[in-house]
Motif scaffolding. Structure first.
Motif, mmCIF file in Angstrom:
data_model
loop_
_atom_site.group_PDB
_atom_site.id
_atom_site.type_symbol
_atom_site.label_atom_id
_atom_site.label_comp_id
_atom_site.label_asym_id
_atom_site.label_seq_id
_atom_site.Cartn_x
_atom_site.Cartn_y
_atom_site.Cartn_z
ATOM 1 N N GLU A 84 -19.938 1.207 34.243
ATOM 2 C CA GLU A 84 -19.670 2.468 34.014
ATOM 3 C C GLU A 84 -18.544 2.880 33.303
ATOM 4 O O GLU A 84 -18.343 3.775 32.348
ATOM 5 C CB GLU A 84 -20.210 3.463 35.354
ATOM 6 C CG GLU A 84 -20.218 4.992 35.080
ATOM 7 C CD GLU A 84 -20.431 5.740 36.053
ATOM 8 O OE1 GLU A 84 -20.456 6.899 36.234
ATOM 9 O OE2 GLU A 84 -20.430 4.995 37.295
ATOM 10 N N ARG A 85 -17.668 2.280 34.050
ATOM 11 C CA ARG A 85 -16.103 2.512 33.465
ATOM 12 C C ARG A 85 -16.199 2.082 31.851
ATOM 13 O O ARG A 85 -15.478 2.641 31.047
ATOM 14 C CB ARG A 85 -14.989 1.739 34.124
ATOM 15 C CG ARG A 85 -15.020 2.399 35.458
ATOM 16 C CD ARG A 85 -13.845 1.379 36.279
ATOM 17 N NE ARG A 85 -13.659 1.924 37.664
ATOM 18 C CZ ARG A 85 -12.878 2.694 37.932
ATOM 19 N NH1 ARG A 85 -12.241 3.647 37.109
ATOM 20 N NH2 ARG A 85 -12.991 3.133 39.248
ATOM 21 N N THR A 87 -18.392 1.641 29.876
ATOM 22 C CA THR A 87 -19.414 2.446 28.896
ATOM 23 C C THR A 87 -18.765 4.041 28.711
ATOM 24 O O THR A 87 -18.652 4.294 27.585
ATOM 25 C CB THR A 87 -20.700 2.732 29.539
ATOM 26 O OG1 THR A 87 -21.297 1.383 29.962
ATOM 27 C CG2 THR A 87 -21.625 3.192 28.706
ATOM 28 N N LYS A 88 -18.613 4.478 29.693
ATOM 29 C CA LYS A 88 -17.675 5.854 29.181
ATOM 30 C C LYS A 88 -16.431 5.648 28.509
ATOM 31 O O LYS A 88 -16.107 6.504 27.709
ATOM 32 C CB LYS A 88 -17.512 6.419 30.959
ATOM 33 C CG LYS A 88 -18.884 6.834 31.301
ATOM 34 C CD LYS A 88 -18.479 7.813 32.325
ATOM 35 C CE LYS A 88 -19.890 8.314 33.250
ATOM 36 N NZ LYS A 88 -19.558 9.074 34.414
ATOM 37 N N SER A 89 -15.394 4.768 28.919
ATOM 38 C CA SER A 89 -14.280 4.436 28.394
ATOM 39 C C SER A 89 -14.500 4.096 26.755
ATOM 40 O O SER A 89 -13.909 4.691 25.752
ATOM 41 C CB SER A 89 -13.535 3.634 28.951
ATOM 42 O OG SER A 89 -13.318 3.783 30.192
#
Length: 352
Positions: A84-85, A87-89
């Motif tokens: 998730e880190r 992807t969002k970043s």
């Protein structure tokens, strides 16, 4: 705890953004220095104009803003998983790159830009990965810290449960012994002594009941308890048992497990002949620094009932749990001695 709080503070994240951005655009900083240091006649010399300086400042501040956003995302949100880190970043970094390109294309009439070369793409790639890795490392650290705290809490609860179980063994044992003494007074018709006995007994039981919520107490409290308990024994034996207590006032602040003296005195009464020919004298004194010694002569009884687990084994178990030390038992032919380690009060006067 303070380290983790400071690491997630807005000020720390802002400073980290400035430092991280300087690392990311290091080649551009190096180019600026190279230009300044090269002499005009050198083949490497390139003039530094105001637009070049302003664009350098803009580029640096743009990466400061981008890394600040990414650091806040990755460090403040400790619940995010690694995927998730990333992807969002990535989407935030890609959006930043698009904005960077759009701004760059809008000012091409002022300065020639390199929006689509390998250098800015590599810099945005580093700006994406570094905050993600820093956030994930911080996440792993927080998880490890929480796990350690949970284990420590579980260990403390388990320790308290074991101490409670051991302490609860003492209460019924002492209760029945005390009732036997009260029964003897009533049968003998000693009314006034019976009333005093009941008064002392109520105070003793109050201390014992309160002990279930305590681990370590001061030596002064234990000696006060012993003085009340002495009365019960001296009434029953009427001058055939005596106590000599030699402990300085300054030493009475030291700590030991609650109800440490009770099983020792009960053992004296249980395992020895006490009569006019065998008068018992119990001596309690400080033999050395932070060690309390309880000693008595041995007039061995051979009709003692079998042990029910109360006594020295119970006291030894509580010492190992609460003090991480053990008592010392010295059994000789004519003398029985128990040495109790003591502990200094933590923070000068705070009971545990």
């Amino acid at each position: 705890m303070k380290f983790f709080e400071s690491f997630t503070s807005a000020k720390t994240i802002l400073w980290a953004s400035f430092i991280l951005s300087a690392i990311i655009i290091y080649p551009n900083i190096g180019d600026m220095v190279w230009r300044l240091c090269s002499p005009p006649e050198s083949n490497h010399y390139r003039s530094i104009t105001l637009p070049v300086v302003l664009y350098f400042i803009y580029r640096y501040l743009f990466f400061v803003l981008l890394t600040w956003i990414l650091l806040r995302l990755n460090i403040r949100n400790t619940s995010m998983k690694l995927k998730e880190r990333f992807t969002k970043s990535f989407f935030l970094t890609f959006a930043g790159y698009i904005i960077y390109v759009c701004i760059g294309l809008s000012i091409t009439h002022i300065i020639r830009l390199d929006c689509f070369t390998q250098m800015p793409i590599l810099q945005f790639l580093i700006a994406w990965l570094l905050p993600v890795l820093m956030g994930h490392i911080y996440y792993l650290t927080v998880v490890q810290r929480e796990t350690q705290q949970e284990m420590e809490k579980l260990r403390s609860e388990t320790l308290q449960s074991r101490v409670d179980a051991l302490s609860n063994q003492i209460n019924p044992h002492f209760f029945f012994n005390s009732l036997n003494g009260l029964k003897a007074l009533v049968a003998a018709g000693r009314g006034e002594e019976t009333l005093e006995y009941v008064d002392k007994l109520s105070g003793i039981f109050r201390y014992i009941l309160q002990s279930e919520k305590r681990g370590l107490v001061s030596l002064r409290e234990e000696l006060d308890f012993l003085n009340a308990y002495r009365y019960l024994i001296e009434v029953c034996y009427r001058g055939k048992i005596s106590f000599a207590i030699q402990v300085e006032e300054s030493d009475q602040r030291l700590q030991l497990p609650v109800l440490s003296l009770l099983p020792l005195i009960e053992n004296v009464v249980k395992h020895n002949i006490i009569d006019s020919e065998h008068k018992m004298s119990v001596r309690i004194y400080m033999a050395s620094d932070q060690e309390l010694t309880v000693t008595n002569p041995v007039y061995r009884r051979y009709d003692v009932e079998g042990s029910n687990g109360i006594g020295l084994s119970n006291l030894s178990a509580r010492y190992r749990l609460l003090m991480e030390r053990d008592i010392e038992v010295v059994e000789e032919e004519y003398c029985f001695t128990v040495v109790l380690p003591l502990k200094k009060v933590e923070d000068e006067g705070v009971d545990r």
